[in-house]
Write an enzyme that holds these catalytic residues in place. Structure first.
Site, PDB file in Angstrom:
ATOM      1  N   GLY A 108     -48.011 -25.059  69.966  1.00  0.00           N
ATOM      2  CA  GLY A 108     -48.015 -25.951  71.129  1.00  0.00           C
ATOM      3  C   GLY A 108     -48.761 -27.242  70.806  1.00  0.00           C
ATOM      4  O   GLY A 108     -49.731 -27.245  70.048  1.00  0.00           O
ATOM      5  N   CYS A 158     -52.308 -27.247  71.687  1.00  0.00           N
ATOM      6  CA  CYS A 158     -52.957 -26.034  71.200  1.00  0.00           C
ATOM      7  C   CYS A 158     -53.858 -26.319  69.998  1.00  0.00           C
ATOM      8  O   CYS A 158     -53.486 -27.097  69.117  1.00  0.00           O
ATOM      9  CB  CYS A 158     -51.824 -25.097  70.802  1.00  0.00           C
ATOM     10  SG  CYS A 158     -52.389 -23.657  69.972  1.00  0.00           S
ATOM     11  N   GLY A 210     -49.862 -21.019  68.282  1.00  0.00           N
ATOM     12  CA  GLY A 210     -50.443 -22.126  67.527  1.00  0.00           C
ATOM     13  C   GLY A 210     -49.566 -23.358  67.406  1.00  0.00           C
ATOM     14  O   GLY A 210     -50.014 -24.373  66.880  1.00  0.00           O
TER      15      GLY A 210
HETATM   16  P1  5GP Z   1     -45.620 -27.488  73.941  1.00  0.00           P
HETATM   17  O1  5GP Z   1     -44.258 -27.464  74.563  1.00  0.00           O
HETATM   18  O2  5GP Z   1     -46.567 -28.324  74.721  1.00  0.00           O
HETATM   19  O3  5GP Z   1     -45.598 -27.838  72.498  1.00  0.00           O
HETATM   20  O4  5GP Z   1     -46.156 -25.979  73.993  1.00  0.00           O
HETATM   21  C1  5GP Z   1     -46.234 -25.267  75.198  1.00  0.00           C
HETATM   22  C2  5GP Z   1     -46.923 -23.949  74.975  1.00  0.00           C
HETATM   23  O5  5GP Z   1     -48.216 -24.110  74.389  1.00  0.00           O
HETATM   24  C3  5GP Z   1     -47.245 -23.203  76.263  1.00  0.00           C
HETATM   25  O6  5GP Z   1     -46.116 -22.619  76.865  1.00  0.00           O
HETATM   26  C4  5GP Z   1     -48.296 -22.205  75.829  1.00  0.00           C
HETATM   27  O7  5GP Z   1     -47.754 -21.047  75.253  1.00  0.00           O
HETATM   28  C5  5GP Z   1     -49.035 -22.986  74.733  1.00  0.00           C
HETATM   29  N1  5GP Z   1     -50.328 -23.478  75.242  1.00  0.00           N
HETATM   30  C6  5GP Z   1     -50.572 -24.127  76.387  1.00  0.00           C
HETATM   31  N2  5GP Z   1     -51.874 -24.454  76.508  1.00  0.00           N
HETATM   32  C7  5GP Z   1     -52.477 -23.973  75.401  1.00  0.00           C
HETATM   33  C8  5GP Z   1     -53.837 -23.968  74.959  1.00  0.00           C
HETATM   34  O8  5GP Z   1     -54.751 -24.514  75.568  1.00  0.00           O
HETATM   35  N3  5GP Z   1     -54.064 -23.329  73.781  1.00  0.00           N
HETATM   36  C9  5GP Z   1     -53.077 -22.725  73.073  1.00  0.00           C
HETATM   37  N4  5GP Z   1     -53.419 -22.091  71.951  1.00  0.00           N
HETATM   38  N5  5GP Z   1     -51.789 -22.736  73.449  1.00  0.00           N
HETATM   39  C10 5GP Z   1     -51.491 -23.351  74.598  1.00  0.00           C
END
Ligand code: 5GP
Length: 351
Positions: free
Chosen positions: A183, A186, A181
Site C-alpha cells: 500500500g 504503508c 506492505g
Molecule cells: P493503496 O491502494 O493505497 O496502495 O493500498 C491500500 C491498502 O493499503 C489498504 O486497503 C490496506 O490494506 C493497506 N493499508 C492502509 N493503511 C495502511 C497502513 O497504515 N499500514 C499498512 N501496512 N497498510 C495499510
C-alpha cells in the site's frame, strides 16, 4: 533461515503484450464480471473495483461508486448509530455494492450483531481484516464469523502466500484479500521488513483460491490504472484501491489550503494520525506502520471511476478480450526493467 531466490515481481516490473483482436471499438467491451461466492452461492455483477476501508471507505463513496457498479468497503470507525442508519435507509444497489468492515475482537462482533439486528438488514458482505492474517486467532475468527453469519459473503485477509490464502477459504471466507506492505500509505516493509511484491502475491494467491472456488482481491500498490489492469490480467477477481481514490470529494479527511491550492489529508490506517483520530493515540508497544500525506483535491470519485472504466476497456481491446473475464486468459505479461521509470512524467489519475 531459508532463502528463496525465485524472482518476485511488482506491477511495475511488467507490461501487457497486445494481441490480435477482432473487436471494433472499446465500446463493445463488457467490463463487468459475475461472481458466485463459494459459501453462500450468492452472485454479484459489476466492475470489480473496491474502494478500500481507509478514509476512502465512506458512505458517500459507496453512493458514488455504486452508480458504476463498483464497490466500497466502509471503514471500521463509523459510530454504531450511523451504520444502522446507513444500512436501514440505503437502496438495494448501494447495499449490494457495500462491504461492512470489522476486526476480530469481541467488540467488533458485538457491533456487527447490533447493526444486523437494529438495521433490519442482513449484512450481506463482510470484510473481516487484520494487518497480519497468519495468526491462529485470525483463522478462528473467520470460522466464528462463518458459523454465526452463514448467509453473509466474507472477505478475509491480508495474506500474501497461496497456502494461507487457501486456509482462509477453507475456514469460511469466500474471497481472500491479498497484499502486505504494498500500500502506498504503508510502512510495513520499512518498519517490519515484511511483505511481498504485489504481482507475485496476486499470481500465487489467486491460483490457490481459485482451485478451491474462492475469489481473490488484490489489495494495495496500484498507483495508476495500468496497475489495476495488470492485477486483473494476473487473475485478481477484485482490485482494492485506497490512494487512487484519495483526495476525492467522497474521501474523508480535513482540507487545507496551501499557496492557493486545496489539499486533503490522507493517511494509512496504522499511521500515528489514524491512531490519534480513532484511538486517542498510539499504544507504546506498537510502531506506526502508516504514512500521512496531503493529496491535491481532485473532485468527485466519479471521475476516477470513469477513468478506470476507460482504462479497463482499453486493456481489453488491446488483448482482444470482448469481456473482462477473458482478459486474464488472453493476456501475456512481459518482464520489463521498470515500467514506471519509462514514463516521462509522474502520472496522476484525474489529470
Ligand atoms: P493503496 O491502494 O493505497 O496502495 O493500498 C491500500 C491498502 O493499503 C489498504 O486497503 C490496506 O490494506 C493497506 N493499508 C492502509 N493503511 C495502511 C497502513 O497504515 N499500514 C499498512 N501496512 N497498510 C495499510
Amino acid at each position: 533461515m531459508r532463502l528463496e531466490l525465485e524472482p518476485q515481481l511488482d506491477f511495475s516490473d511488467v507490461l501487457i503484450l497486445p494481441k490480435r483482436s477482432i473487436l471494433e471499438s472499446r465500446k463493445d467491451v463488457d467490463i463487468t464480471r459475475t461472481f458466485t461466492f463459494r459459501h453462500t452461492g450468492k452472485t454479484w455483477t459489476g466492475t470489480p473495483i473496491i474502494a478500500s476501508n481507509m478514509l476512502t471507505g465512506t458512505f458517500s463513496m459507496a453512493h458514488a461508486l455504486s452508480k458504476y457498479n463498483m464497490m466500497t468497503a466502509l471503514h471500521k470507525h463509523y459510530p454504531l448509530e450511523d451504520l444502522i442508519e446507513f444500512f436501514k435507509h440505503s437502496d438495494s444497489n448501494v447495499l449490494n455494492n457495500t462491504w461492512y468492515s470489522m476486526g476480530i475482537v469481541d467488540k467488533d462482533f458485538n457491533k456487527l450483531y447490533e447493526v444486523y439486528e437494529r438495521s433490519g438488514q442482513k449484512i450481506e458482505k463482510i470484510l473481516c481484516e487484520v494487518a497480519n492474517g497468519y495468526t491462529n486467532k485470525y483463522v478462528e475468527s473467520i470460522k466464528r464469523l462463518r458459523v454465526n453469519f452463514p448467509e453473509s459473503i466474507i472477505m478475509a485477509g491480508n495474506v500474501v502466500t497461496g497456502e494461507m490464502a487457501a486456509e482462509l477459504i477453507l475456514a469460511g471466507a469466500d474471497c481472500v484479500r491479498a497484499g502486505i506492505g504494498g500500500g502506498q500509505m504503508c510502512l510495513t516493509r520499512k518498519i517490519a521488513g515484511v511483505g511481498r511484491p504485489q504481482l507475485s502475491t496476486v499470481i500465487d494467491t489467486a491460483d490457490a483460491v481459485h482451485g478451491l472456488k474462492g475469489l481473490l482481491c488484490s489489495d494495495g500498490g496500484c498507483s495508476q490504472p495500468a496497475d489495476v489492469n495488470i492485477a486483473l490480467c494476473a487473475n485478481a477477481d477484485f482490485v482494492m484501491l485506497g490512494s487512487m481514490f484519495s483526495g476525492t470529494d467522497e474521501c474523508a479527511g480535513s482540507v487545507e489550503e496551501i499557496d492557493g491550492k486545496m489539499y486533503k489529508k490522507f493517511y494509512g490506517m496504522s499511521s500515528n494520525s489514524a491512531m490519534e483520530d480513532f484511538y486517542g493515540g498510539r499504544d507504546s508497544y506498537k510502531a506506526s506502520e502508516g504514512r500521512t500525506t496531503l493529496i491535491p483535491c481532485r473532485g468527485s470519485a466519479a471521475l476516477i471511476a470513469e477513468e478506470l472504466c476507460g482504462a479497463i476497456r482499453s486493456m481489453c481491446t488491446y488483448v482482444g478480450a470482448e469481456k473482462l473475464k477473458e482478459a486474464s486468459k488472453r493476456a501475456t505479461l512481459i518482464k520489463v526493467s521498470n515500467r514506471l521509470n519509462q514514463s516521462y512524467e509522474k502520472y496522476t489519475v484525474g489529470n
